[in-house]
Design an enzyme around this catalytic site. Structure first.
Site, mmCIF file in Angstrom:
data_model
loop_
_atom_site.group_PDB
_atom_site.id
_atom_site.type_symbol
_atom_site.label_atom_id
_atom_site.label_comp_id
_atom_site.label_asym_id
_atom_site.label_seq_id
_atom_site.Cartn_x
_atom_site.Cartn_y
_atom_site.Cartn_z
ATOM 1 N N ARG A 1 -0.105 -2.388 -6.714
ATOM 2 C CA ARG A 1 -0.465 -3.433 -5.735
ATOM 3 C C ARG A 1 -1.430 -4.432 -6.372
ATOM 4 O O ARG A 1 -1.262 -5.645 -6.227
ATOM 5 C CB ARG A 1 -1.088 -2.771 -4.509
ATOM 6 C CG ARG A 1 -1.588 -3.748 -3.426
ATOM 7 C CD ARG A 1 -1.996 -2.943 -2.199
ATOM 8 N NE ARG A 1 -2.854 -3.674 -1.280
ATOM 9 C CZ ARG A 1 -2.419 -4.471 -0.300
ATOM 10 N NH1 ARG A 1 -1.119 -4.678 -0.152
ATOM 11 N NH2 ARG A 1 -3.270 -5.070 0.515
ATOM 12 N N ARG B 1 0.860 -1.172 0.000
ATOM 13 C CA ARG B 1 0.000 0.000 0.000
ATOM 14 C C ARG B 1 0.906 1.234 0.000
ATOM 15 O O ARG B 1 2.020 1.197 0.536
ATOM 16 C CB ARG B 1 -0.897 0.034 1.235
ATOM 17 C CG ARG B 1 -1.803 -1.186 1.398
ATOM 18 C CD ARG B 1 -2.589 -1.095 2.697
ATOM 19 N NE ARG B 1 -3.507 -2.225 2.872
ATOM 20 C CZ ARG B 1 -3.220 -3.344 3.526
ATOM 21 N NH1 ARG B 1 -2.016 -3.496 4.081
ATOM 22 N NH2 ARG B 1 -4.115 -4.318 3.629
ATOM 23 N N HIS C 1 -3.956 -9.126 3.858
ATOM 24 C CA HIS C 1 -5.412 -9.115 4.014
ATOM 25 C C HIS C 1 -5.820 -9.951 5.225
ATOM 26 O O HIS C 1 -5.370 -11.086 5.368
ATOM 27 C CB HIS C 1 -6.091 -9.693 2.769
ATOM 28 C CG HIS C 1 -6.094 -8.763 1.599
ATOM 29 N ND1 HIS C 1 -6.304 -9.177 0.296
ATOM 30 C CD2 HIS C 1 -5.911 -7.413 1.527
ATOM 31 C CE1 HIS C 1 -6.255 -8.137 -0.516
ATOM 32 N NE2 HIS C 1 -6.015 -7.068 0.199
#
Length: 300
Positions: free
Chosen positions: A243, A146, A266
């Site tokens: 990403r 990110r 995640h």
């Protein structure tokens, strides 16, 4: 007067939040809208708030054109606030607990193809900022970072000898990521230039601005967009696209959804599963072009 009474609980709620500033601002805006909504309907105390009021509030926003994603975020903030009131014994229970926002239609993220990603990294880098930029693009694509994770990196987070990167992600969770060969080479080219920009020896940031301070997210976004244009990529390139491209290309090659989930950081594999749709789109495109019974007939 009812609006002032309702608003009295907002400040202490915002003060105890540990979210990022933009999230806190969104919560402030959404709950202030709920307060106004309640005041307009003569709901003078939080104790008088019912599930029907919350449903009517969300329905009103929906009629005014708010997207499903915005409604879900608003409802999330409202629930957090009402749980806060329950904890303070202002409310006996959360009247928003059973309220649901309309489901958002999930859009597939836009990605670069492998050739475009390679072309993005090809531009020569012969000064400090260009070397820095190339190292940032390589790291974004090599590790699936990110942009907030990228700009938050410190020099000590990189272990080039071990080809490892230590990343602080969402929820203050650390993960260790492998770094690809091209990214290591780009970092090796950038680090000597980093020393020339360093004004304060105590500055730990891996990527510095021309002023010697930690590079800003907005700078990364603007520089990457301009870099993409200079490389002739027609689609506007942004950090999250790298990403997405990392995840899509890795899944396409390996088929290992669980590994991609771990690399992306995640919490739920359902978030990662969107890339299986991207992979299917690619396979469907290959099928349509290659299978003799799938090809469209040429015009007679």
């Amino acid at each position: 007067m009812s609006k002032a009474k309702l608003g009295a609980e907002l400040k202490p709620f915002l003060q105890q939040l540990s979210f990022a500033p933009h999230t806190a601002k969104a919560y402030d805006r959404d709950i202030s809208a709920l307060i106004q909504f309640c005041a307009d309907r003569r709901v003078e105390r939080w104790e008088d708030l019912e599930e029907s009021h919350v449903r009517a509030f969300i329905a009103c926003l929906h009629r005014n054109g708010k997207s499903s994603r915005t409604l879900q975020r608003t409802l999330s903030g409202v629930r957090a606030f009402l749980r806060f009131l329950v904890a303070r014994l202002v409310l006996a229970s959360d009247p928003a607990a059973c309220v649901k926002a309309p489901r958002a239609q999930r859009k597939l993220p836009r990605v670069l193809d492998v050739d475009q990603a390679g072309r993005l990294m090809q531009e020569g880098a012969d000064d400090a900022l260009a070397c820095r930029d190339r190292a940032m693009w390589e790291l974004l694509y090599s590790c699936g970072l990110r942009v907030s994770e990228l700009v938050g990196l410190d020099r000590c987070d990189v272990a080039t000898k071990d080809a490892e990167l230590r990343v602080l992600g969402k929820g203050n969770k650390h993960r260790i990521l492998p770094i690809g060969r091209c990214a290591i080479e780009a970092l090796g080219a950038w680090l000597p230039w980093r020393r020339t920009l360093l004004n304060d020896p105590a500055e730990d940031a891996l990527f510095l601005s021309r002023r010697g301070t930690r590079v800003h997210v907005r700078t990364v976004q603007q520089r990457l967009r301009a870099w993409g244009v200079s490389q002739g990529i027609s689609t506007p390139v942004h950090p999250h696209m790298l990403r997405h491209s990392f995840a899509s290309h890795l899944l396409e090659s390996s088929g290992d959804l669980r590994a991609v989930q771990e690399l992306l950081g995640h919490a739920s594999i359902s978030t990662t599963q969107i890339y299986t749709h991207l992979d299917f789109q690619h396979l469907a495109s290959v099928y349509d072009k290659a299978h003799p019974r799938a090809k469209k007939k040429s015009a007679l």
